[in-house]
Design a protein around this motif. Structure first.
Motif, PDB file in Angstrom:
ATOM      1  N   ILE A   3       0.825  -1.204   0.000  1.00 46.37           N
ATOM      2  CA  ILE A   3       0.000   0.000   0.000  1.00 46.37           C
ATOM      3  C   ILE A   3       0.861   1.255   0.000  1.00 46.37           C
ATOM      4  O   ILE A   3       0.542   2.254  -0.655  1.00 46.37           O
ATOM      5  CB  ILE A   3      -0.974  -0.022   1.211  1.00 46.37           C
ATOM      6  N   THR A   4       1.997   1.220   0.703  1.00 49.00           N
ATOM      7  CA  THR A   4       2.898   2.368   0.699  1.00 49.00           C
ATOM      8  C   THR A   4       3.524   2.549  -0.680  1.00 49.00           C
ATOM      9  O   THR A   4       3.628   3.676  -1.191  1.00 49.00           O
ATOM     10  CB  THR A   4       3.985   2.189   1.758  1.00 49.00           C
ATOM     11  N   THR A   5       3.938   1.469  -1.296  1.00 51.25           N
ATOM     12  CA  THR A   5       4.507   1.533  -2.638  1.00 51.25           C
ATOM     13  C   THR A   5       3.507   2.077  -3.643  1.00 51.25           C
ATOM     14  O   THR A   5       3.851   2.880  -4.525  1.00 51.25           O
ATOM     15  CB  THR A   5       4.984   0.140  -3.078  1.00 51.25           C
ATOM     16  N   SER A   6       2.261   1.654  -3.536  1.00 51.48           N
ATOM     17  CA  SER A   6       1.236   2.100  -4.470  1.00 51.48           C
ATOM     18  C   SER A   6       1.030   3.613  -4.394  1.00 51.48           C
ATOM     19  O   SER A   6       0.933   4.288  -5.427  1.00 51.48           O
ATOM     20  CB  SER A   6      -0.077   1.366  -4.180  1.00 51.48           C
ATOM     21  N   VAL A   7       0.984   4.154  -3.175  1.00 53.44           N
ATOM     22  CA  VAL A   7       0.774   5.594  -3.010  1.00 53.44           C
ATOM     23  C   VAL A   7       1.981   6.375  -3.525  1.00 53.44           C
ATOM     24  O   VAL A   7       1.846   7.363  -4.271  1.00 53.44           O
ATOM     25  CB  VAL A   7       0.497   5.926  -1.541  1.00 53.44           C
ATOM     26  N   ILE A   8       3.187   5.953  -3.144  1.00 45.46           N
ATOM     27  CA  ILE A   8       4.394   6.678  -3.550  1.00 45.46           C
ATOM     28  C   ILE A   8       4.593   6.588  -5.056  1.00 45.46           C
ATOM     29  O   ILE A   8       4.979   7.576  -5.709  1.00 45.46           O
ATOM     30  CB  ILE A   8       5.612   6.125  -2.795  1.00 45.46           C
ATOM     31  N   ARG A   9       4.339   5.428  -5.640  1.00 44.73           N
ATOM     32  CA  ARG A   9       4.483   5.288  -7.093  1.00 44.73           C
ATOM     33  C   ARG A   9       3.531   6.228  -7.829  1.00 44.73           C
ATOM     34  O   ARG A   9       3.909   6.841  -8.838  1.00 44.73           O
ATOM     35  CB  ARG A   9       4.202   3.840  -7.502  1.00 44.73           C
ATOM     36  N   GLU A  10       2.306   6.344  -7.342  1.00 45.48           N
ATOM     37  CA  GLU A  10       1.337   7.211  -8.000  1.00 45.48           C
ATOM     38  C   GLU A  10       1.816   8.659  -8.011  1.00 45.48           C
ATOM     39  O   GLU A  10       1.596   9.392  -8.986  1.00 45.48           O
ATOM     40  CB  GLU A  10      -0.013   7.101  -7.291  1.00 45.48           C
ATOM     41  N   VAL A  11       2.467   9.082  -6.950  1.00 45.10           N
ATOM     42  CA  VAL A  11       2.979  10.452  -6.891  1.00 45.10           C
ATOM     43  C   VAL A  11       4.201  10.606  -7.802  1.00 45.10           C
ATOM     44  O   VAL A  11       4.337  11.607  -8.516  1.00 45.10           O
ATOM     45  CB  VAL A  11       3.322  10.829  -5.438  1.00 45.10           C
ATOM     46  N   PHE A  12       5.091   9.626  -7.789  1.00 49.58           N
ATOM     47  CA  PHE A  12       6.288   9.705  -8.640  1.00 49.58           C
ATOM     48  C   PHE A  12       5.926   9.781 -10.124  1.00 49.58           C
ATOM     49  O   PHE A  12       6.590  10.471 -10.901  1.00 49.58           O
ATOM     50  CB  PHE A  12       7.186   8.503  -8.385  1.00 49.58           C
TER      51      PHE A  12
ATOM     52  N   LEU B 275       0.248   6.536   5.929  1.00 57.49           N
ATOM     53  CA  LEU B 275      -0.827   5.587   5.647  1.00 57.49           C
ATOM     54  C   LEU B 275      -0.411   4.173   6.053  1.00 57.49           C
ATOM     55  O   LEU B 275      -1.200   3.416   6.640  1.00 57.49           O
ATOM     56  CB  LEU B 275      -1.189   5.627   4.167  1.00 57.49           C
ATOM     57  N   GLY B 276       0.846   3.818   5.749  1.00 55.90           N
ATOM     58  CA  GLY B 276       1.343   2.523   6.195  1.00 55.90           C
ATOM     59  C   GLY B 276       1.424   2.424   7.703  1.00 55.90           C
ATOM     60  O   GLY B 276       1.130   1.371   8.284  1.00 55.90           O
ATOM     61  N   LEU B 277       1.803   3.523   8.357  1.00 53.41           N
ATOM     62  CA  LEU B 277       1.837   3.528   9.821  1.00 53.41           C
ATOM     63  C   LEU B 277       0.450   3.324  10.394  1.00 53.41           C
ATOM     64  O   LEU B 277       0.278   2.596  11.387  1.00 53.41           O
ATOM     65  CB  LEU B 277       2.434   4.847  10.315  1.00 53.41           C
ATOM     66  N   GLY B 278      -0.551   3.958   9.794  1.00 44.37           N
ATOM     67  CA  GLY B 278      -1.917   3.766  10.266  1.00 44.37           C
ATOM     68  C   GLY B 278      -2.367   2.324  10.149  1.00 44.37           C
ATOM     69  O   GLY B 278      -3.030   1.795  11.052  1.00 44.37           O
TER      70      GLY B 278
ATOM     71  N   THR C 180      -1.667  14.495  12.034  1.00 43.60           N
ATOM     72  CA  THR C 180      -0.287  14.970  11.917  1.00 43.60           C
ATOM     73  C   THR C 180       0.245  14.780  10.499  1.00 43.60           C
ATOM     74  O   THR C 180       0.935  15.651   9.958  1.00 43.60           O
ATOM     75  CB  THR C 180       0.608  14.231  12.915  1.00 43.60           C
ATOM     76  N   ALA C 181      -0.098  13.647   9.894  1.00 44.42           N
ATOM     77  CA  ALA C 181       0.336  13.399   8.517  1.00 44.42           C
ATOM     78  C   ALA C 181      -0.250  14.424   7.566  1.00 44.42           C
ATOM     79  O   ALA C 181       0.437  14.917   6.661  1.00 44.42           O
ATOM     80  CB  ALA C 181      -0.068  11.995   8.096  1.00 44.42           C
ATOM     81  N   SER C 182      -1.524  14.769   7.747  1.00 47.10           N
ATOM     82  CA  SER C 182      -2.147  15.755   6.858  1.00 47.10           C
ATOM     83  C   SER C 182      -1.486  17.118   6.996  1.00 47.10           C
ATOM     84  O   SER C 182      -1.310  17.839   6.006  1.00 47.10           O
ATOM     85  CB  SER C 182      -3.639  15.863   7.160  1.00 47.10           C
ATOM     86  N   VAL C 183      -1.090  17.485   8.217  1.00 42.36           N
ATOM     87  CA  VAL C 183      -0.408  18.762   8.422  1.00 42.36           C
ATOM     88  C   VAL C 183       0.951  18.756   7.733  1.00 42.36           C
ATOM     89  O   VAL C 183       1.343  19.726   7.066  1.00 42.36           O
ATOM     90  CB  VAL C 183      -0.268  19.056   9.922  1.00 42.36           C
ATOM     91  N   ILE C 184       1.687  17.647   7.882  1.00 47.67           N
ATOM     92  CA  ILE C 184       3.011  17.555   7.261  1.00 47.67           C
ATOM     93  C   ILE C 184       2.899  17.623   5.745  1.00 47.67           C
ATOM     94  O   ILE C 184       3.673  18.318   5.071  1.00 47.67           O
ATOM     95  CB  ILE C 184       3.717  16.260   7.702  1.00 47.67           C
ATOM     96  N   ILE C 185       1.919  16.921   5.180  1.00 51.74           N
ATOM     97  CA  ILE C 185       1.753  16.907   3.732  1.00 51.74           C
ATOM     98  C   ILE C 185       1.366  18.287   3.212  1.00 51.74           C
ATOM     99  O   ILE C 185       1.845  18.745   2.172  1.00 51.74           O
ATOM    100  CB  ILE C 185       0.706  15.854   3.331  1.00 51.74           C
ATOM    101  N   SER C 186       0.482  18.986   3.951  1.00 47.52           N
ATOM    102  CA  SER C 186       0.057  20.311   3.502  1.00 47.52           C
ATOM    103  C   SER C 186       1.202  21.305   3.508  1.00 47.52           C
ATOM    104  O   SER C 186       1.207  22.256   2.729  1.00 47.52           O
ATOM    105  CB  SER C 186      -1.069  20.824   4.405  1.00 47.52           C
TER     106      SER C 186
END
Length: 326
Positions: A192-201, A241-244, A310-316
């Protein structure tokens, strides 16, 4: 021949003003999506109130000691979430520490190094692995992977035992440990982490990449100066997301851990417990014991929400693409 000054100059045409009028389909779609978002928010609020309501007897019986007590014994009425929360965080951090580097490397290979045919195959494979139920991962880790991780634990304590996290007691049992559970959970986090990061890359502007290559940069130089800065927000988002998922994993940890709450730095030794695994193993309780389990679930619920916020704040504050033009 003179030109009459009274000759009229043609007036410029009226500027066309475009009005953004959404169609009926757009308005319907907006209402549906807004309703879905509000429904999710309402569901979270209802779950939170339900957990608070069912947890009141446990909080009244234990007071603030519920958060500072390690022992959690539903039979005797001693409730403490500290040991369970410690094990939950440790297993999740081990899983993320192992999964994130592999996920970033896998996402980079799929997006920037693999051929189109291989890229399509790996993309489908990663998405398929992310959809596999956690029960299958837990059973596979319990029956197959655990015997292979035990020699790794022996090597770590034998060669890196001077480091406190890899230190073990003489004659300690090295299976069903938080280290083993963390490695198995990392296998669930990687897809799931790979899928999210790949989509952004894959959304990195092609012009930026081509410009870097045209200036003489190597493939790795282009990745380091363009792709990674652009995907910084995606890396953070995928990791959180992976941490969650690691924090809420239930089946694998209930199979791989003895569910004994404790605070220990001996991560390679037998022992440990998580909130989700402990609740799953004691789900048949009733009365005050059920209230204690609900209180533990409330703590996990609040901790997961805080992590995602916290993740949403960091991403924003670290949008994908920030720093590419620097």
């Amino acid at each position: 021949m003179t030109v009459s000054s009274s000759a009229s100059v043609p007036a410029p045409p009226d500027r066309l003003v475009l009005a953004d009028l959404p169609s009926r389909a757009d308005r319907l779609f907006r209402r549906v999506t807004s309703g879905a978002g509000l429904s999710v928010l309402a569901l979270l609020i209802v779950i939170g109130f339900f957990l608070v309501y069912r947890s009141v007897p446990a909080f009244e019986a234990s007071g603030f000691g519920f958060f500072t007590t390690i022992q959690f014994d539903p039979a005797s009425g001693h409730f403490g979430v500290l040991g369970l929360l410690y094990g939950t965080v440790v297993v999740a951090l081990i899983a993320v520490a192992v999964a994130v580097p592999f996920s970033v490397l896998a996402a980079l290979f799929i997006s920037d190094y693999a051929s189109p045919r291989v890229r399509g195959f790996l993309t489908g494979l990663v998405d398929l692995l992310a959809a596999i139920p956690s029960l299958l991962y837990g059973l596979w880790g319990f029956s197959f992977l655990r015997p292979y991780i035990t020699p790794l634990s022996q090597w770590l304590t034998g060669n890196l035992g001077w480091f406190p996290l890899f230190e073990t007691k003489p004659g300690a049992v090295l299976f069903n440990s938080m280290f083993v559970a963390g490695l198995v959970v990392s296998l669930m986090v990687i897809p799931i982490t790979t899928s999210v990061i790949r989509e952004v890359f894959t959304q990195t502007p092609p012009g930026e990449k081509e410009a870097a290559l045209a200036l003489g940069s190597t493939r790795w130089g282009m990745v380091r100066t363009v792709v990674l800065p652009f995907g910084r927000g995606g890396i953070v988002g995928g990791s959180m997301l992976g941490l969650g998922r690691a924090l809420g994993e239930t089946i694998a940890v209930s199979l791989l851990l003895p569910q004994v709450p404790e605070l220990t730095t001996h991560l390679l030794e037998f022992g440990g417990a998580t909130i989700s695994g402990f609740v799953a193993n004691n789900a048949g309780q009733s009365g005050p014991a059920l209230s204690g389990l609900m209180a533990a679930g409330l703590v996990l619920f609040a901790f997961t929400l805080a992590t995602n916020f916290t993740a949403s704040v960091i991403i924003s504050r670290s949008r994908s693409g920030a720093g590419v033009d620097a």
